[in-house]
Design an enzyme around this catalytic site. Structure first.
Site, mmCIF file in Angstrom:
data_model
loop_
_atom_site.group_PDB
_atom_site.id
_atom_site.type_symbol
_atom_site.label_atom_id
_atom_site.label_comp_id
_atom_site.label_asym_id
_atom_site.label_seq_id
_atom_site.Cartn_x
_atom_site.Cartn_y
_atom_site.Cartn_z
ATOM 1 N N PRO A 89 0.805 -1.225 0.000
ATOM 2 C CA PRO A 89 0.000 0.000 0.000
ATOM 3 C C PRO A 89 0.835 1.270 0.000
ATOM 4 O O PRO A 89 0.314 2.349 -0.287
ATOM 5 C CB PRO A 89 -0.850 -0.122 1.270
ATOM 6 C CG PRO A 89 -0.153 -1.117 2.131
ATOM 7 C CD PRO A 89 0.536 -2.050 1.196
ATOM 8 N N GLU A 116 1.859 -7.593 9.149
ATOM 9 C CA GLU A 116 1.993 -6.147 9.344
ATOM 10 C C GLU A 116 2.813 -5.471 8.252
ATOM 11 O O GLU A 116 2.592 -4.313 7.916
ATOM 12 C CB GLU A 116 2.632 -5.876 10.714
ATOM 13 C CG GLU A 116 2.797 -4.400 11.064
ATOM 14 C CD GLU A 116 1.473 -3.677 11.209
ATOM 15 O OE1 GLU A 116 1.454 -2.442 11.111
ATOM 16 O OE2 GLU A 116 0.447 -4.359 11.416
ATOM 17 N N ARG A 154 -2.782 -8.793 -20.739
ATOM 18 C CA ARG A 154 -3.699 -8.485 -21.846
ATOM 19 C C ARG A 154 -3.079 -7.538 -22.869
ATOM 20 O O ARG A 154 -3.582 -7.414 -23.987
ATOM 21 C CB ARG A 154 -5.009 -7.910 -21.305
ATOM 22 C CG ARG A 154 -4.883 -6.547 -20.672
ATOM 23 C CD ARG A 154 -6.160 -6.140 -19.950
ATOM 24 N NE ARG A 154 -7.319 -6.182 -20.818
ATOM 25 C CZ ARG A 154 -7.661 -5.228 -21.673
ATOM 26 N NH1 ARG A 154 -6.905 -4.151 -21.760
ATOM 27 N NH2 ARG A 154 -8.736 -5.341 -22.433
ATOM 28 N N ASP A 169 -8.713 1.184 -24.945
ATOM 29 C CA ASP A 169 -9.256 1.071 -23.596
ATOM 30 C C ASP A 169 -9.198 2.403 -22.860
ATOM 31 O O ASP A 169 -8.366 3.260 -23.165
ATOM 32 C CB ASP A 169 -8.465 0.037 -22.777
ATOM 33 C CG ASP A 169 -8.876 -1.384 -23.124
ATOM 34 O OD1 ASP A 169 -9.940 -1.555 -23.719
ATOM 35 O OD2 ASP A 169 -8.102 -2.303 -22.817
#
Length: 244
Positions: A89, A116, A154, A169
């Protein structure tokens, strides 16, 4: 392309790697995707891969030894240097531009953490990239790794049936994608725009670009600050703003 995923839960990837576009890419041998359980590389009799953090605090931290050992085993004998990606993150927010960059690599290694966090030496001395799929916290790095792998694979030549699909896209051009329609030409009282059934390819392309501008301005206006519009597109955008 070769993709290796280091994870404590390799079974999570079985369905994802064998289904849909990813499964077809494997069948065509356009990509090889492997999972490695780094618990197999622990150096203690209990096969633990985590420990309490120095200095105290809640949660457990992934130890460096099994992660380093797994990566070194996977890369043993290779002449090339793979990109080693830590799903975290704290990492750089993953974007279509990053997917395009990674799709040009020969070999990607993903490290999926749990608990953690990671021993800092993994960040400092092993990985080449840290990636996050958004500003929220998940139980582990497996789901984010699946998202990144799908987005990258992809883009590989030959993976999609229509090679122009990935090019048009959302985000590939910097704008959101234009609306799509298919048969029937009239459903209930809603009709397909006349321009799309006109057969005039120039008008269709112009309509699609205008619709991309309109959709981006309505839904993600901040994206317009990141791209350089042509004078004609800038004029269209001003017309869109006035009409809305």
């Amino acid at each position: 392309m070769r993709i290796d995923v280091l994870t404590l839960f390799p079974e999570m990837f079985e369905g994802v790697f064998s289904s849909s576009i990813l499964g077809k890419a494997k069948e065509k041998r356009l990509v090889t995707m492997n999972t490695v359980n780094f618990r197999d590389y622990s150096n203690n009799k209990h096969n633990t891969v985590d420990d309490y953090p120095y200095g105290g605090g809640g949660g457990m931290v992934l130890k460096p030894e099994p992660i380093f050992a797994a990566v070194e085993d996977v890369t043993s004998g290779l002449e090339h240097k793979p990109r080693i990606i830590l799903m975290c993150p704290q990492g750089e927010t993953f974007t279509q531009k990053k997917a395009e960059e990674l799709s040009r690599e020969e070999h990607l290694i993903f490290i999926c953490g749990h608990y953690e966090g990671y021993d800092e030496r993994i960040r400092e001395h092993l990985v080449t990239d840290e990636l996050s799929i958004g500003d929220y916290v998940l139980t582990g790095g497996e789901l984010p790794a699946m998202v990144v792998v799908d987005s990258v694979v992809r883009l590989l030549p030959g993976v999609l049936g229509n090679e122009t699909s990935a090019v048009t896209d959302s985000f590939s051009t910097g704008l959101l994608e234009y609306p799509h329609y298919t048969r029937p030409p009239k459903f209930r009282d809603w009709e397909v725009p006349d321009v799309l059934v006109s057969g005039h390819h120039g008008n269709i392309e112009q309509w699609r670009r205008k619709q991309s501008l309109l959709r981006t301005w309505k839904k993600r206006p901040e994206l317009l600050d990141r791209i350089e519009l042509t004078p004609k597109e800038q004029k269209w955008l001003e017309e869109i703003k006035r009409s809305e």
